[in-house]
Design a protein around this motif. Structure first.
Motif, mmCIF file in Angstrom:
data_model
loop_
_atom_site.group_PDB
_atom_site.id
_atom_site.type_symbol
_atom_site.label_atom_id
_atom_site.label_comp_id
_atom_site.label_asym_id
_atom_site.label_seq_id
_atom_site.Cartn_x
_atom_site.Cartn_y
_atom_site.Cartn_z
ATOM 1 N N PHE A 234 -15.040 -8.125 -2.451
ATOM 2 C CA PHE A 234 -14.326 -8.489 -1.229
ATOM 3 C C PHE A 234 -13.808 -9.914 -1.334
ATOM 4 O O PHE A 234 -14.209 -10.685 -2.213
ATOM 5 N N ASP A 237 -10.104 -14.412 4.045
ATOM 6 C CA ASP A 237 -8.836 -15.081 4.321
ATOM 7 C C ASP A 237 -9.088 -16.471 4.910
ATOM 8 O O ASP A 237 -10.231 -16.877 5.116
ATOM 9 N N ASN A 241 -11.921 -14.213 7.981
ATOM 10 C CA ASN A 241 -12.095 -12.766 8.028
ATOM 11 C C ASN A 241 -12.420 -12.237 6.638
ATOM 12 O O ASN A 241 -11.871 -12.714 5.633
ATOM 13 N N TRP A 243 -12.370 -9.157 3.924
ATOM 14 C CA TRP A 243 -11.656 -7.936 3.557
ATOM 15 C C TRP A 243 -12.406 -7.297 2.399
ATOM 16 O O TRP A 243 -12.432 -7.836 1.297
ATOM 17 N N SER A 244 -13.037 -6.155 2.678
ATOM 18 C CA SER A 244 -13.933 -5.560 1.695
ATOM 19 C C SER A 244 -13.471 -4.190 1.234
ATOM 20 O O SER A 244 -12.906 -3.402 1.996
ATOM 21 N N VAL A 250 -10.013 -0.281 2.847
ATOM 22 C CA VAL A 250 -10.368 -1.692 3.005
ATOM 23 C C VAL A 250 -10.858 -1.902 4.432
ATOM 24 O O VAL A 250 -10.182 -1.525 5.394
ATOM 25 N N HIS A 251 -12.023 -2.499 4.586
ATOM 26 C CA HIS A 251 -12.570 -2.825 5.894
ATOM 27 C C HIS A 251 -12.382 -4.316 6.142
ATOM 28 O O HIS A 251 -12.678 -5.130 5.259
ATOM 29 N N CYS A 252 -11.929 -4.687 7.320
ATOM 30 C CA CYS A 252 -11.740 -6.088 7.677
ATOM 31 C C CYS A 252 -12.714 -6.463 8.785
ATOM 32 O O CYS A 252 -12.734 -5.833 9.849
ATOM 33 N N ARG A 262 -9.161 -1.107 9.544
ATOM 34 C CA ARG A 262 -9.252 -0.531 8.207
ATOM 35 C C ARG A 262 -7.855 -0.291 7.664
ATOM 36 O O ARG A 262 -6.918 0.007 8.413
ATOM 37 N N LEU A 282 -2.300 -8.445 -0.473
ATOM 38 C CA LEU A 282 -3.632 -7.994 -0.849
ATOM 39 C C LEU A 282 -3.502 -6.958 -1.959
ATOM 40 O O LEU A 282 -2.948 -5.881 -1.762
#
Length: 308
Positions: A234, A237, A241, A243-244, A250-252, A262, A282
């Motif tokens: 991950f 930003d 936040n 981002w994984s 991708v989950h934020c 997502r 990204l």
């Protein structure tokens, strides 16, 4: 406002981070397990690992071509840049963390702790003081597919390599430590634990540690649990936040641990990184493919994070 179907908005704050007129781009396919993306701004290209194929690949942002950067690559996994723009890599087969010098030669930075060989360094991040932090799960020695089947000489831990060459163990209570990243102010270090790959009831979460002035880690509470597959790599930003990657996109997550939204991707994701000229693109390493999407936020890097 209508957003593309690739997004699921869980919290209104997510709408400030995404763009209504963007799409998920499929850039390349042909890998077996794509990992470790790192963007090289000086050349406008992305390097990433294709671990089972024992190669590192290069995506050129100027002409969209993918070529082989290094093969064999000693089953490299995670990659990052240091403050001098040199490539830092985690290698499964050599069980080491290496640095690619500006002339292309390789320097082994660390391959053992207290006389014992690492398992298979997995992911790596550089702090603004120049120190290198990395995880050491066993995935590269569990089989010949992502490295080489070998016996472990120690348990799976997290390490810090100082600029003076001092190597310390900073976390020893993980099952399979995996991806890691610093918050923009470097007061927090996030570390994934993917122990569920080996145990049905194993961990599948990200923990957050407070970074102390003496470089030790404190607290280590669970920040987020993965509800589909596993968190792996991950990035953070500039607003903090997270981002994984996960099994379902991708989950934020906001810094307060709220799931904001997502990004749906048609393959399980191993890792992500920010790149592009504005660091607002990204790049997504999925199982066999490389994807990308433009966002309304910039990624944090060792050159943009505040000095501690």
């Amino acid at each position: 406002m209508k957003y593309p179907d690739i997004f699921t908005i869980e919290d209104e704050r997510f709408t400030r981070l995404i763009l209504p007129n963007t799409q998920l781009e499929h850039l390349w396919s042909g890998g077996r397990w794509c990992e470790g993306p790192v963007y090289i701004p000086a050349g406008r290209y992305l390097l990433f690992s294709d671990i089972p194929n024992d190669r590192m690949l290069r995506f050129d942002e100027t002409d969209q071509r993918v070529s082989v950067f290094r093969q064999p690559a000693r089953f490299s996994n995670g990659n990052t840049l240091d403050r001098e723009g040199r490539l830092i890599s985690c290698e499964h087969h050599s069980r080491s963390v290496t640095r690619t010098e500006h002339d292309g030669s390789l320097t082994v930075l660390a391959d053992r702790f207290e006389g014992k060989r690492f398992n298979s360094p997995n992911d790596v991040v550089v702090k603004s003081d120049g120190s290198i932090w990395f995880t050491d799960p066993s995935y590269g020695i569990d089989s010949d597919y992502e490295g080489g089947l070998r016996d472990a000489e120690m348990d799976c831990h997290v390490y810090r390599l100082g600029v003076d060459g001092t190597l310390t163990r900073v976390a020893d209570d993980f099952d399979k430590p995996n991806g890691l990243a610093f918050s923009p102010d470097e007061q927090w270090l996030y570390i994934a634990d993917t122990g569920a790959t080996h145990h049905v009831d194993g961990p599948h979460h990200i923990r957050r540690f407070r970074v102390q002035d003496d470089h030790t880690l404190k607290d280590g509470e669970i920040f987020a649990e993965c509800d589909y597959g596993l968190f792996d790599g991950f990035r953070i930003d500039t607003h903090g936040n997270l981002w994984s990657s996960s099994g379902g996109g991708v989950h934020c997550y906001a810094p307060d641990a709220t799931l904001l939204g997502r990004i749906h991707v048609p393959e399980a994701i191993a890792n992500v990184t920010f790149g592009g000229q504005q660091r607002n693109r990204l790049f997504i390493c999925a199982t066999t493919s490389l994807y990308a999407i433009y966002l309304n936020v910039r990624g944090c890097s060792v050159l943009t994070r505040n000095n501690p």
